[in-house]
Scaffold this motif. Structure first.
Motif, short mmCIF file in Angstrom:
data_model
loop_
_atom_site.label_atom_id
_atom_site.label_comp_id
_atom_site.label_asym_id
_atom_site.label_seq_id
_atom_site.Cartn_x
_atom_site.Cartn_y
_atom_site.Cartn_z
N TYR A 177 0.82 -1.21 0.00
CA TYR A 177 0.00 0.00 0.00
C TYR A 177 0.86 1.26 0.00
CZ TYR A 177 -3.40 3.51 1.37
OH TYR A 177 -4.18 4.65 1.42
N THR A 178 2.03 1.21 0.64
CA THR A 178 2.88 2.40 0.74
C THR A 178 3.96 2.44 -0.35
OG1 THR A 178 4.44 1.32 2.25
CG2 THR A 178 2.57 2.50 3.23
N ASN A 179 3.88 1.55 -1.35
CA ASN A 179 4.92 1.47 -2.38
C ASN A 179 6.31 1.28 -1.76
OD1 ASN A 179 3.48 1.67 -4.86
ND2 ASN A 179 3.12 3.83 -4.43
N ILE A 236 -0.66 19.27 1.85
CA ILE A 236 -1.59 18.30 1.28
C ILE A 236 -2.72 19.07 0.61
CG2 ILE A 236 -3.14 16.37 1.78
CD1 ILE A 236 -1.42 15.71 4.20
N TYR A 291 -7.66 15.06 4.74
CA TYR A 291 -7.59 13.62 4.92
C TYR A 291 -8.45 13.22 6.11
CZ TYR A 291 -3.89 11.68 1.93
OH TYR A 291 -3.16 11.20 0.89
N GLN A 319 -5.03 0.63 -5.20
CA GLN A 319 -5.03 1.84 -4.39
C GLN A 319 -3.72 1.91 -3.61
OE1 GLN A 319 -8.68 2.52 -2.24
NE2 GLN A 319 -7.64 3.68 -0.63
N ARG A 320 -3.10 3.10 -3.56
CA ARG A 320 -1.82 3.29 -2.89
C ARG A 320 -1.83 4.59 -2.09
NH1 ARG A 320 -1.87 -1.17 -4.45
NH2 ARG A 320 -0.29 -2.33 -5.65
N LEU A 321 -0.94 4.64 -1.11
CA LEU A 321 -0.80 5.84 -0.29
C LEU A 321 -0.29 6.99 -1.15
CD1 LEU A 321 -0.80 7.13 2.57
CD2 LEU A 321 1.60 6.40 2.76
N ASN A 322 -1.02 8.09 -1.12
CA ASN A 322 -0.66 9.25 -1.94
C ASN A 322 -0.36 10.43 -1.03
OD1 ASN A 322 -0.26 10.96 -4.08
ND2 ASN A 322 -2.43 11.39 -4.39
N ILE A 323 0.81 10.37 -0.43
CA ILE A 323 1.22 11.45 0.46
C ILE A 323 2.74 11.53 0.42
CG2 ILE A 323 1.38 10.00 2.53
CD1 ILE A 323 0.23 12.37 4.12
N ARG A 324 3.27 12.72 0.48
CA ARG A 324 4.71 12.91 0.39
C ARG A 324 5.34 12.68 1.76
NH1 ARG A 324 7.65 18.20 -2.22
NH2 ARG A 324 9.31 17.09 -3.33
N GLU A 351 11.37 12.02 1.47
CA GLU A 351 11.24 12.42 0.07
C GLU A 351 11.32 13.95 -0.07
OE1 GLU A 351 8.50 8.74 -1.54
OE2 GLU A 351 7.54 10.46 -0.58
#
Length: 493
Positions: A357-359, A446, A450, A466-471, A475
């Protein structure tokens, strides 16, 4: 051949998927069992020293797996084993008893036998260990390789510095690497692995003495321009805390060590196999030196780390040349992973869910049975000066609204700003309502608000991708470093 990465038990993978005589070089760095007190091995009928042997006992116990493996060897199941291997293991039972050490040697004998099978007739095998059990492993290797025309070639001593020293012992600063060939014909590319001469030897070797009519005559001696032929002891620095290679993996080996092995005993285009590939040093070196590779590991965390390592080193396109095996790709395989009875994989479902999920960006909580409701963590850039915490909890069984209320409490205890609840089962309406009641999180970094608690199903992960979309914080740091480097480059012009 496309490079292959297998998630699963290496014995099962070797037996089911790797063909006879298909691999040019195999290197393995299996668990050493280093924390065991071997002063007690000859009278280990009583209770184990679990404080000293915890890591070993976690992996090697005289359990059903060990008993089944011992029976395979002692009865020479399907004629797989040499007569010498059968006599060795059955004989060691009388010396060691049926305990953790014999279980370890049974496990290694099963796998070394399969590695011998899959090696080409010109293939080479390197086994990395330490003095803890090297004397037993040498017997196993001799029993498997030598009866079929194989050869013991070297006992390589890898010397290194760093770390602490014992107060009442000589400092233990070496590992052992056994090198075997399957036949008398094998690759050894010495000119690819020559090392620099020392200053002393350069001066000493400028002249070479020879006898002429009873007198010593000194001729000018030309050294090999590529360096000297390496000895069987190697001084190569380990991966230090400040090293750029460091990934945080506890038994990570330096790339220079694998580079010497791979260059010496394989050629471009050859197939190299690592059956305990851990953090992926072998496959990374193979990728760098144009070897094809097969990697196997039983933990998803290692698979995740390898994929991220390769992408960071060679770019995201590298994954197009990797075929993944054993990783859940649909609900059926994800459910099968969640329901595995094997105690070695009881946390694998949680690891797979969080990392997928978090890549592959989350940190996994390694504590067994004491994770306090936290299976993984990421740090992200919020409005605070310091990074903020997001926690993950994974459930494979029946779920209820009380689980979400407990997670709210865990967030408070962990000082977490966000939480992700990953569930194999579909959430109830009450769960969704309870999650919404936790409120929203907003930040200048963001673009949209959320939910403080988000519920994600495994179906969302495998079918909807579906994947976590947050920086994440690191990073943001990397991006800042790139900007600094870019601006410095402008000024340098």
């Amino acid at each position: 051949m496309v490079n292959q990465l297998y998630y699963g038990d290496n014995l099962d993978v070797l037996r089911r998927y790797i063909k006879d005589e298909s691999v040019d070089l195999c290197y393995i760095d299996p668990p050493f069992n280093s924390k065991r007190n071997y002063n007690q091995i000859y009278n280990n009928i009583g209770s184990e020293d679990k404080a000293q042997a915890q890591a070993f006992i976690d992996t090697w116990e005289w359990d059903n797996r060990a008993m089944h493996g011992f029976e395979e060897i002692s009865t020479n199941y399907n004629g797989l084993f040499t007569e010498q291997a059968v006599y060795l293991i059955t004989g060691l039972e009388n010396v060691l008893g049926k305990g953790s050490l014999l279980a370890y040697l049974v496990s290694m004998t099963l796998r070394i036998t399969e590695i011998h099978r899959i090696l080409k007739s010109t293939g080479s095998f390197y086994l990395h260990c330490d003095p803890t059990a090297s004397h037993y492993l040498k017997l196993v290797l001799d029993a498997v390789f030598c009866p079929h025309g194989g050869n013991f070639l070297n006992e390589i001593i890898w010397c290194y510095r760093g770390g602490g020293v014992p107060r009442k012992d000589f400092a233990r600063k070496h590992d052992i690497i056994f090198r075997y060939s399957k036949s008398n014909i094998y690759s050894f590319n010495v000119n690819d692995i020559r090392i620099p001469y020392s200053e002393d030897s350069e001066q000493r070797l400028k002249y070479k003495a020879r006898s002429f009519r009873g007198k010593k005559v000194y001729d000018n001696y030309q050294q090999n321009q590529n360096g000297k032929h390496p000895e069987d002891w190697w001084e190569i620095q380990p991966v230090m805390p400040s090293s750029k290679e460091r990934l945080g993996y506890p038994t990570q080996k330096p790339e220079a060590l694998l580079e010497r092995i791979i260059k010496a005993s394989s050629n471009e285009g050859d197939i190299v196999l690592d059956a305990y590939c851990g953090c992926g040093t072998t496959v990374a070196v193979c990728e760098n030196f144009n070897r094809k590779w097969i990697g196997i590991d039983i933990t998803y965390q290692s698979i995740s780390l390898i994929l991220k390592r390769l992408e960071d080193s060679f770019g995201k396109d590298v994954s197009q040349n990797i075929k993944l095996h054993g990783i859940p790709k649909d609900m059926e395989s994800a459910t099968a992973l969640a329901n595995k009875a094997d105690d070695r994989t009881r946390k694998e479902f949680e690891k797979w869910a969080v990392l997928t999920y978090t890549n592959n960006r989350a940190l996994i909580n390694q504590k067994k049975g004491a994770d306090k409701g936290v299976d993984g963590v990421v740090l992200f850039q919020g409005d605070q000066q310091t990074p903020e915490k997001m926690i993950f909890q994974v459930k494979s069984g029946k779920v209820k609204s009380g689980d979400i209320r407990d997670l709210i409490g865990t967030m408070t205890l962990q000082n977490a700003s966000l939480a992700i609840f990953i569930t194999l089962q579909e959430p109830t309406k009450e769960m969704l309502t309870t999650a919404k009641s936790a409120g929203f999180y907003r930040s200048q970094y963001i673009t949209e608000s959320y939910d403080k608690i988000q519920i994600v199903t495994v179906k969302d992960i495998v079918e909807k991708r579906q994947r976590l979309n947050i920086r994440l914080s690191y990073e943001v740091l990397k991006s800042a470093e790139k900007q600094i480097n870019f601006k410095q480059g402008e000024f340098d012009l």
